[in-house]
Every structure is written in structure tokens, then in C-alpha cells.
Design an enzyme around this catalytic site. Structure first.
Site, short mmCIF file in Angstrom:
data_model
loop_
_atom_site.label_atom_id
_atom_site.label_comp_id
_atom_site.label_asym_id
_atom_site.label_seq_id
_atom_site.Cartn_x
_atom_site.Cartn_y
_atom_site.Cartn_z
N ASP A 94 0.85 -1.19 0.00
CA ASP A 94 0.00 0.00 0.00
C ASP A 94 0.88 1.23 0.00
OD1 ASP A 94 -2.40 -1.42 0.10
OD2 ASP A 94 -2.34 -1.56 2.28
N ASP A 97 -7.19 -1.26 -4.39
CA ASP A 97 -8.24 -0.94 -3.42
C ASP A 97 -9.16 0.16 -3.96
OD1 ASP A 97 -7.07 -2.71 -1.61
OD2 ASP A 97 -5.88 -1.14 -0.65
#
Length: 210
Positions: A150, A184
Site C-alpha cells: 500500500d 483498493d
């Protein structure tokens, strides 16, 4: 006519999925091989690139066994791809609905790639060292056990709760704290579009005539 529809809708779904996965993986690999774990670079006052890794679901959430989670993701994406292929063959399929499902499938697929392969092809050094590609099988984890990369962090605003408030008084509240990735984002955009615009197209959202 049906064959032409299948080819057009199929190309659209493949193009969207390929674009999302390609951009997602390029950004993840670049961040992983250029940032040390925890490193953060401010781009805008409300936007940072911050390298973190998570063992769970979207936005860094944790959820049970890593192996079971990865297998569950693969099964769900397999079912979703099968459903999308069926939609491509169906007359009158909404292009918007197809785009929405393709975004969700591609986003989930992008994170599956991390889980499947990153543990096998990357090392995972302590900061301030950055990760490098390694020969297959000499990485930091086995197949199915890779960590999801991420990097997108949007601390939009923060404030300190008044001291007189119970439990939270004097603590800092920050919005938006989760660090996430492009996969995401694709899942989130797809789900929001599905909820607000295309829920009527879902099998359980269709009404049958009595």
C-alpha cells in the site's frame, strides 16, 4: 450479432481489467523497490506516498488466516470473472454495469498477485534498506503468503479532541488514516458505482413478475 457483442463487451472488460492491474503493479513494484518500509514522501499537503504492507484485506484490515484469505479471494474473483463472461454474452447488458464489475474484479486480482507472488520474488529488508528482486523461492515468504503493498495516504485533516471529552479527550483524530493502493481504489469505486447506479442489475436485485 451475438459474436460481435461478445467481442466488444469482452474487449471492454479485458481492457479495463488489464489497465487497472498493470498500473497497480507498476506502482507497487516501483514503491517497493524505491522506498524503505515506512518511508513517506509528501506530494501535497493532503497527500503522501507512504510505503506500508498489510497481511489482510483492503485498507490494511486484518482478517483471519492469510492462506484462507488468499484462497477466498481467488474463488471470489473466479466466480466474478465467470459472471462477467456470462454478461458479455447476454443481450442488452449495461456497459456501465460491466465496467463496474470489471473494476472490482481487477482490483481484487491486483491484490491477489501480491499475495501469490511477492513473497517468492522479493526480499523484505529492515529499513532503511529497500526491497530487491530475488531468485524464485528465496524471498521472504512462500506462495500465497505475500504481503500486499500500500502507498496512497490522504491525511485530509486532523484535530485534537477537547480534554473534557471522556475516553478520547486530548487525543489526536486524523481523517483519513488508512493507507491503500490502486487496486483498493478500483474495488471501492466499483462497489460505490454498483450500490448507487447498478444494484438493480444484480441477480438478487431483479424482481420477478407474478
Amino acid at each position: 450479432m451475438a459474436d460481435n457483442r461478445l467481442m466488444t463487451n469482452g474487449r471492454l472488460a479485458i481492457l479495463i481489467a488489464a489497465a487497472v492491474i498493470l498500473v497497480d503493479q507498476i506502482v507497487k513494484i516501483w514503491v517497493k523497490t524505491h522506498f524503505y518500509l515506512g518511508e513517506s514522501v509528501q506530494i501535497l499537503p493532503f497527500f503522501e506516498l507512504r510505503f506500508v504492507q498489510n497481511n489482510g484485506m483492503a485498507f490494511g484490515m486484518e482478517f483471519g488466516s492469510k492462506l484462507l484469505l488468499t484462497l477466498f479471494r481467488i474463488i471470489v474473483v473466479g466466480i466474478l470473472v465467470w459472471y462477467i463472461v456470462g454478461l458479455c454474452r447476454r443481450p442488452g447488458t449495461s456497459r456501465g454495469y460491466l465496467v463496474t464489475l470489471s473494476l472490482i474484479a481487477a482490483g481484487a486480482g491486483g491484490n491477489i498477485i501480491d499475495c501469490l507472488f511477492y513473497g517468492e520474488i522479493f526480499n523484505n529488508p529492515w529499513p532503511p534498506m529497500v526491497a530487491q528482486f530475488v531468485p524464485w523461492g528465496t524471498g521472504y515468504a512462500g506462495l500465497f503468503h505475500g504481503l500486499v503493498v500500500d502507498m496512497l495516504y490522504f491525511p485530509l485533516f486532523s484535530f485534537v479532541w477537547p480534554e473534557w471529552l471522556p475516553f478520547v479527550g486530548g487525543t489526536v483524530f486524523s481523517f483519513f488514516d488508512p493507507v491503500f493502493n490502486i487496486a483498493d481504489s478500483a474495488i471501492t469505486v466499483g462497489i460505490l458505482l454498483l450500490i448507487f447506479f447498478y444494484s438493480k442489475h444484480l441477480p438478487f436485485g431483479q424482481k420477478t413478475d407474478k
